[in-house]
Design a protein around this motif. Structure first.
Motif, PDB file in Angstrom:
ATOM      1  N   VAL A   1       0.859  -1.181   0.000  1.00 14.70           N
ATOM      2  CA  VAL A   1       0.000   0.000   0.000  1.00 14.70           C
ATOM      3  C   VAL A   1       0.898   1.235   0.000  1.00 14.70           C
ATOM      4  O   VAL A   1       1.449   1.587  -1.034  1.00 14.70           O
ATOM      5  N   SER A   2       1.092   1.894   1.119  1.00 12.71           N
ATOM      6  CA  SER A   2       1.898   3.091   1.274  1.00 12.71           C
ATOM      7  C   SER A   2       1.288   3.862   2.423  1.00 12.71           C
ATOM      8  O   SER A   2       0.095   3.705   2.730  1.00 12.71           O
ATOM      9  N   THR A   3       2.081   4.722   3.047  1.00 13.94           N
ATOM     10  CA  THR A   3       1.471   5.642   4.005  1.00 13.94           C
ATOM     11  C   THR A   3       0.465   6.540   3.289  1.00 13.94           C
ATOM     12  O   THR A   3      -0.439   7.096   3.918  1.00 13.94           O
ATOM     13  N   ALA A   4       0.584   6.646   1.967  1.00 12.54           N
ATOM     14  CA  ALA A   4      -0.380   7.410   1.168  1.00 12.54           C
ATOM     15  C   ALA A   4      -1.754   6.759   1.148  1.00 12.54           C
ATOM     16  O   ALA A   4      -2.719   7.362   0.675  1.00 12.54           O
ATOM     17  N   GLY A   5      -1.865   5.535   1.635  1.00 16.51           N
ATOM     18  CA  GLY A   5      -3.162   4.892   1.763  1.00 16.51           C
ATOM     19  C   GLY A   5      -3.891   5.295   3.032  1.00 16.51           C
ATOM     20  O   GLY A   5      -5.029   4.858   3.274  1.00 16.51           O
ATOM     21  N   PHE A   6      -3.248   6.133   3.853  1.00 20.66           N
ATOM     22  CA  PHE A   6      -3.834   6.582   5.109  1.00 20.66           C
ATOM     23  C   PHE A   6      -4.058   8.085   5.164  1.00 20.66           C
ATOM     24  O   PHE A   6      -4.795   8.570   6.018  1.00 20.66           O
ATOM     25  N   LYS A   7      -3.406   8.841   4.274  1.00 20.61           N
ATOM     26  CA  LYS A   7      -3.445  10.301   4.386  1.00 20.61           C
ATOM     27  C   LYS A   7      -3.027  10.932   3.069  1.00 20.61           C
ATOM     28  O   LYS A   7      -2.514  10.257   2.167  1.00 20.61           O
ATOM     29  N   GLY A   8      -3.214  12.234   2.979  1.00 23.00           N
ATOM     30  CA  GLY A   8      -2.604  12.970   1.896  1.00 23.00           C
ATOM     31  C   GLY A   8      -1.120  13.091   2.154  1.00 23.00           C
ATOM     32  O   GLY A   8      -0.680  13.098   3.312  1.00 23.00           O
ATOM     33  N   VAL A   9      -0.323  13.215   1.083  1.00 19.62           N
ATOM     34  CA  VAL A   9       1.127  13.167   1.242  1.00 19.62           C
ATOM     35  C   VAL A   9       1.788  14.489   0.866  1.00 19.62           C
ATOM     36  O   VAL A   9       2.439  15.126   1.678  1.00 19.62           O
ATOM     37  N   ALA A  10       1.645  14.893  -0.390  1.00 18.30           N
ATOM     38  CA  ALA A  10       2.356  16.073  -0.874  1.00 18.30           C
ATOM     39  C   ALA A  10       1.687  16.554  -2.159  1.00 18.30           C
ATOM     40  O   ALA A  10       0.933  15.811  -2.792  1.00 18.30           O
ATOM     41  N   PRO A  11       1.953  17.790  -2.559  1.00 17.03           N
ATOM     42  CA  PRO A  11       1.386  18.296  -3.810  1.00 17.03           C
ATOM     43  C   PRO A  11       1.744  17.402  -4.996  1.00 17.03           C
ATOM     44  O   PRO A  11       2.847  16.861  -5.063  1.00 17.03           O
ATOM     45  N   GLY A  12       0.808  17.242  -5.902  1.00 17.89           N
ATOM     46  CA  GLY A  12       1.064  16.504  -7.130  1.00 17.89           C
ATOM     47  C   GLY A  12       0.776  15.024  -7.089  1.00 17.89           C
ATOM     48  O   GLY A  12       0.922  14.340  -8.094  1.00 17.89           O
ATOM     49  N   LEU A  13       0.356  14.515  -5.915  1.00 16.50           N
ATOM     50  CA  LEU A  13       0.196  13.065  -5.780  1.00 16.50           C
ATOM     51  C   LEU A  13      -1.262  12.630  -5.603  1.00 16.50           C
ATOM     52  O   LEU A  13      -1.545  11.600  -5.003  1.00 16.50           O
TER      53      LEU A  13
ATOM     54  N   ALA B   1      -3.441  11.376  -7.749  1.00 13.91           N
ATOM     55  CA  ALA B   1      -3.741  10.077  -8.363  1.00 13.91           C
ATOM     56  C   ALA B   1      -3.120   8.950  -7.544  1.00 13.91           C
ATOM     57  O   ALA B   1      -3.762   7.925  -7.286  1.00 13.91           O
ATOM     58  N   TYR B   2      -1.875   9.142  -7.127  1.00 10.84           N
ATOM     59  CA  TYR B   2      -1.187   8.115  -6.345  1.00 10.84           C
ATOM     60  C   TYR B   2      -1.887   7.866  -5.018  1.00 10.84           C
ATOM     61  O   TYR B   2      -2.157   6.716  -4.644  1.00 10.84           O
TER      62      TYR B   2
END
Length: 272
Positions: free
Chosen positions: A157-169, A171-172
């Protein structure tokens, strides 16, 4: 219903061993995927490495096959194409006799602001990261149900599966939230067949893939300024692929035999 075996009488060595089992690792030619394949093969599993770059997959397989107890083979695999996934599943069964472990690791992470994101790029990210994980899981489930051996599906998955991460991501992050939800639902549906489904959510790790992406895209929207985990962590260093691979090995092994539906954060305390 196929009940999960009680393994209370087994030794630690027996619980960790994957001898006699076979695994498929998508996106396994380098980075996280190769590290995962290495640990699974080191634990005794036979491993098929699939990668969109066939030469990379075969080179990685040759390297691991020479240095681990398990047999390792490599093949071309495009997770955005269902026939390619099915061919890899068929090759694993033909070569090893079954599929017991399937790791959906392949993924892409272009950084593009919302206003500049095209429909085509959005579809590509979701096709690889979300539909690719679904199609891989479906192929694994079909093979595992047919063999009546049960098995384990592990979604990276990714920590991105739990929260927003950074500008531009956008879709990810959307794709990884989808995979985390998929993990929960598939665990419910596949449990009666003795199939466990788990997610592993890494924080940023230094890999050949993201280093190459950074070099090729010096104007990427997401930089170390946007993602502090690219610089350090609460544990004093940035993650490396084997940090994630060891957790995947735990999930694949009988150490985790009573776990399904969860996504394990491997984030050095990022969420704390």
């Amino acid at each position: 219903m196929k009940a999960i075996t009680d393994v209370s009488d087994r030794s630690i060595a027996q619980l960790v061993s994957l001898a006699g089992r076979s695994a498929v690792v998508t996106g396994g030619g380098r980075g996280l995927g190769k590290a995962i394949a290495r640990r699974l093969a080191e634990a005794g599993a036979n491993v098929l490495i699939g990668d969109i770059d066939a030469d990379l997959a075969r080179e990685a397989a040759a390297d691991l096959d020479a240095s681990t107890p398990g047999r390792v083979i490599g093949t071309a695999m495009d997770v955005s194409r269902t026939p390619s996934i099915e061919a890899a599943g068929a090759l694993a069964v033909e070569t090893f006799g079954a599929v017991d472990i399937w790791v959906n690791n392949a993924g892409i992470f272009p950084a593009v602001p919302v206003a500049q994101m095209t429909d085509e790029l959005w579809d590509q990210v979701l096709s690889v990261n979300a539909r690719g994980a679904f199609a891989g899981s479906r192929e694994a489930a079909r093979r595992m149900i047919a063999s009546e051996r049960g098995g384990v599906i592990i979604n990276i998955v990714s920590t991105a599966g739990f929260k927003g991460v950074a500008p531009g991501l956008t879709a990810y992050v959307s794709s990884k939230h989808a995979v985390r939800g998929m993990t929960k639902q598939m665990a419910i549906e596949l449990a009666p067949h003795g199939i466990r489904v788990l997610g592993v959510a890494p924080t940023y790790c230094v890999t050949e893939g993201n280093q190459l992406a950074a070099a090729q895209n010096p104007d990427r929207t997401s930089t170390a300024e946007d993602i502090p985990a690219m610089l350090t962590s609460r544990l004093g260093r940035v993650g490396v692929p084997d940090d994630i691979a060891r957790v995947v090995l735990f999930c694949a092994s009988d150490m985790a035999v009573f776990m399904t539906g969860s996504t394990l954060l491997v984030d050095a305390g990022e969420a704390a």
